[in-house]
Structure formats: C-alpha cells, structure tokens
Design a protein around this motif. Structure first.
Motif, mmCIF file in Angstrom:
data_model
loop_
_atom_site.group_PDB
_atom_site.id
_atom_site.type_symbol
_atom_site.label_atom_id
_atom_site.label_comp_id
_atom_site.label_asym_id
_atom_site.label_seq_id
_atom_site.Cartn_x
_atom_site.Cartn_y
_atom_site.Cartn_z
ATOM 1 N N GLY A 21 -2.435 -16.685 10.082
ATOM 2 C CA GLY A 21 -1.466 -17.029 11.110
ATOM 3 C C GLY A 21 -0.409 -15.954 11.240
ATOM 4 O O GLY A 21 -0.284 -15.049 10.414
ATOM 5 N N ASN A 22 0.361 -16.044 12.307
ATOM 6 C CA ASN A 22 1.394 -15.053 12.586
ATOM 7 C C ASN A 22 2.424 -14.976 11.460
ATOM 8 O O ASN A 22 2.853 -13.890 11.088
ATOM 9 N N GLN A 23 2.805 -16.119 10.898
ATOM 10 C CA GLN A 23 3.790 -16.121 9.822
ATOM 11 C C GLN A 23 3.248 -15.394 8.595
ATOM 12 O O GLN A 23 3.958 -14.608 7.970
ATOM 13 N N MET A 24 1.982 -15.616 8.271
ATOM 14 C CA MET A 24 1.355 -14.933 7.142
ATOM 15 C C MET A 24 1.328 -13.427 7.383
ATOM 16 O O MET A 24 1.632 -12.641 6.494
ATOM 17 N N THR A 25 0.977 -13.041 8.597
ATOM 18 C CA THR A 25 0.917 -11.618 8.943
ATOM 19 C C THR A 25 2.286 -10.969 8.773
ATOM 20 O O THR A 25 2.405 -9.881 8.217
ATOM 21 N N GLU A 26 3.322 -11.638 9.246
ATOM 22 C CA GLU A 26 4.679 -11.095 9.132
ATOM 23 C C GLU A 26 5.121 -10.975 7.673
ATOM 24 O O GLU A 26 5.720 -9.988 7.275
ATOM 25 N N MET A 27 4.813 -11.987 6.863
ATOM 26 C CA MET A 27 5.173 -11.928 5.445
ATOM 27 C C MET A 27 4.414 -10.816 4.740
ATOM 28 O O MET A 27 4.961 -10.129 3.885
ATOM 29 N N LEU A 28 3.163 -10.660 5.102
ATOM 30 C CA LEU A 28 2.327 -9.639 4.490
ATOM 31 C C LEU A 28 2.860 -8.238 4.772
ATOM 32 O O LEU A 28 2.823 -7.371 3.901
ATOM 33 N N LYS A 29 3.391 -8.027 5.961
ATOM 34 C CA LYS A 29 3.925 -6.709 6.317
ATOM 35 C C LYS A 29 4.983 -6.256 5.315
ATOM 36 O O LYS A 29 5.042 -5.083 4.970
ATOM 37 N N GLY A 30 5.810 -7.180 4.871
ATOM 38 C CA GLY A 30 6.874 -6.843 3.943
ATOM 39 C C GLY A 30 6.406 -6.599 2.522
ATOM 40 O O GLY A 30 7.141 -6.026 1.716
ATOM 41 N N THR A 31 5.203 -7.023 2.199
ATOM 42 C CA THR A 31 4.725 -6.902 0.824
ATOM 43 C C THR A 31 3.515 -5.984 0.677
ATOM 44 O O THR A 31 3.102 -5.694 -0.438
ATOM 45 N N LEU A 32 2.976 -5.529 1.786
ATOM 46 C CA LEU A 32 1.719 -4.787 1.739
ATOM 47 C C LEU A 32 1.822 -3.506 0.921
ATOM 48 O O LEU A 32 0.896 -3.160 0.186
ATOM 49 N N GLU A 33 2.949 -2.808 1.002
ATOM 50 C CA GLU A 33 3.084 -1.589 0.198
ATOM 51 C C GLU A 33 2.953 -1.909 -1.283
ATOM 52 O O GLU A 33 2.226 -1.235 -2.010
ATOM 53 N N GLY A 34 3.643 -2.931 -1.739
ATOM 54 C CA GLY A 34 3.556 -3.317 -3.145
ATOM 55 C C GLY A 34 2.151 -3.734 -3.535
ATOM 56 O O GLY A 34 1.673 -3.410 -4.627
ATOM 57 N N ILE A 35 1.466 -4.430 -2.632
ATOM 58 C CA ILE A 35 0.100 -4.850 -2.901
ATOM 59 C C ILE A 35 -0.809 -3.637 -3.067
ATOM 60 O O ILE A 35 -1.611 -3.566 -4.005
ATOM 61 N N VAL A 36 -0.666 -2.664 -2.175
ATOM 62 C CA VAL A 36 -1.494 -1.455 -2.256
ATOM 63 C C VAL A 36 -1.166 -0.663 -3.519
ATOM 64 O O VAL A 36 -2.069 -0.163 -4.204
ATOM 65 N N LEU A 37 0.109 -0.561 -3.861
ATOM 66 C CA LEU A 37 0.470 0.135 -5.106
ATOM 67 C C LEU A 37 -0.142 -0.590 -6.309
ATOM 68 O O LEU A 37 -0.611 0.063 -7.250
ATOM 69 N N ALA A 38 -0.168 -1.911 -6.273
ATOM 70 C CA ALA A 38 -0.771 -2.681 -7.377
ATOM 71 C C ALA A 38 -2.269 -2.406 -7.471
ATOM 72 O O ALA A 38 -2.818 -2.290 -8.574
ATOM 73 N N ILE A 39 -2.933 -2.285 -6.328
ATOM 74 C CA ILE A 39 -4.359 -1.949 -6.329
ATOM 75 C C ILE A 39 -4.558 -0.570 -6.950
ATOM 76 O O ILE A 39 -5.434 -0.375 -7.801
ATOM 77 N N LEU A 40 -3.720 0.388 -6.549
ATOM 78 C CA LEU A 40 -3.854 1.753 -7.059
ATOM 79 C C LEU A 40 -3.454 1.859 -8.525
ATOM 80 O O LEU A 40 -3.858 2.803 -9.208
ATOM 81 N N ALA A 41 -2.679 0.909 -9.026
ATOM 82 C CA ALA A 41 -2.345 0.900 -10.459
ATOM 83 C C ALA A 41 -3.581 0.582 -11.277
ATOM 84 O O ALA A 41 -3.698 0.997 -12.434
ATOM 85 N N ARG A 42 -4.530 -0.145 -10.688
ATOM 86 C CA ARG A 42 -5.778 -0.496 -11.378
ATOM 87 C C ARG A 42 -6.733 0.676 -11.421
ATOM 88 O O ARG A 42 -7.378 0.920 -12.419
ATOM 89 N N ARG A 43 -6.839 1.380 -10.270
ATOM 90 C CA ARG A 43 -7.738 2.541 -10.214
ATOM 91 C C ARG A 43 -7.480 3.327 -8.938
ATOM 92 O O ARG A 43 -6.946 2.800 -7.960
ATOM 93 N N ALA A 59 -8.363 5.081 -5.420
ATOM 94 C CA ALA A 59 -9.217 4.587 -4.343
ATOM 95 C C ALA A 59 -8.902 5.329 -3.053
ATOM 96 O O ALA A 59 -7.844 5.939 -2.912
ATOM 97 N N TYR A 60 -9.841 5.259 -2.126
ATOM 98 C CA TYR A 60 -9.593 5.804 -0.794
ATOM 99 C C TYR A 60 -9.335 4.639 0.160
ATOM 100 O O TYR A 60 -9.516 3.468 -0.192
ATOM 101 N N GLY A 61 -8.882 4.956 1.350
ATOM 102 C CA GLY A 61 -8.411 3.942 2.283
ATOM 103 C C GLY A 61 -9.378 2.816 2.555
ATOM 104 O O GLY A 61 -9.013 1.633 2.512
ATOM 105 N N TYR A 62 -10.630 3.156 2.839
ATOM 106 C CA TYR A 62 -11.594 2.107 3.159
ATOM 107 C C TYR A 62 -11.835 1.199 1.952
ATOM 108 O O TYR A 62 -11.986 -0.025 2.111
#
Length: 119
Positions: A2-24, A26-29
């Motif tokens: 939903g739109n609310q989820m999308t908006e909340m995700l925008k504010g946290t996506l950088e942290g989520i991606v950094l957390a993924i990269l902390a594991r290993r 990766a490339y964009g895809y």
C-alpha cells in the motif's frame, strides 16, 4: 504494498540496503532480488540503483567492477567502515523509533480498553 508502506519504506530503504551489504557484497540486481524474495515486491530496480549511487557518493560502500558472463562488468558494492558506522546509527535510530511507536500503540490500546470499560 500500500501507499503507506511504500512511504515508510522510502525512509528506511538505505538502512535496509546497508544491512544487506553488511552480510555480503552484492550488485544492484542481487539486492533487488533479495528484497523481492522477502516480500518487498514493489521495489523497482531503478530505486535500488539510485540508492546505491547515493551511498557510494556518501562514502558508505566500496565498489569493485567484476566481469560478467552476460555483458559489461558489474558494480559490486561492499560495506566499508564508514558504512558500518552509518548502519549502526540506523539501527540505534530504528530501535528508538520502534520503541516509541510501540509505546504509542500500547497507549492507544489501553485508552481504547478504558473507553470500552467505561461505556
């Protein structure tokens, strides 16, 4: 999502991606596929690539070009020390915010219970 989820995700996506990269590394895809596999189906590849450009510009990741079997070399992103500091700050902020939101939710539940009991 939903739109609310999308908006909340925008504010946290950088942290989520950094957390993924902390594991290993990766490339964009790979990052996009990992997110989609875990239910973040509305995230566009372009969103991830734009975010990766930003975190690279901010100095949070190291980038290596790795040969690809299917075309030009891929940019593989690895979290560096500055990125780990940023991720630690993200988790501290997330914890405080989540605790405050949970408390607000709990307070609202108690208020609803009190209103129902007094009715």
């Amino acid at each position: 999502m939903g739109n609310q989820m999308t908006e909340m995700l925008k504010g946290t996506l950088e942290g989520i991606v950094l957390a993924i990269l902390a594991r290993r590394s990766a490339y964009g895809y790979e990052i996009t596929a990992w997110l989609r596999d875990r239910g973040f189906s509305d995230i566009a590849e372009g969103t991830i690539y734009a975010l990766l450009v930003r975190v690279e510009q901010r100095g949070f990741v190291d980038v290596a070009k790795v040969p690809s079997e299917k075309g030009p070399p891929r940019k593989v992103y690895s979290l560096n020390a500055k990125g780990r500091e940023q991720l630690a700050e993200f988790w501290r902020t997330w914890t405080v915010l989540a605790d405050r939101i949970e408390q607000l939710h709990h307070d609202d539940d108690q208020q609803d219970d009190n209103q129902h009991q007094g009715a």
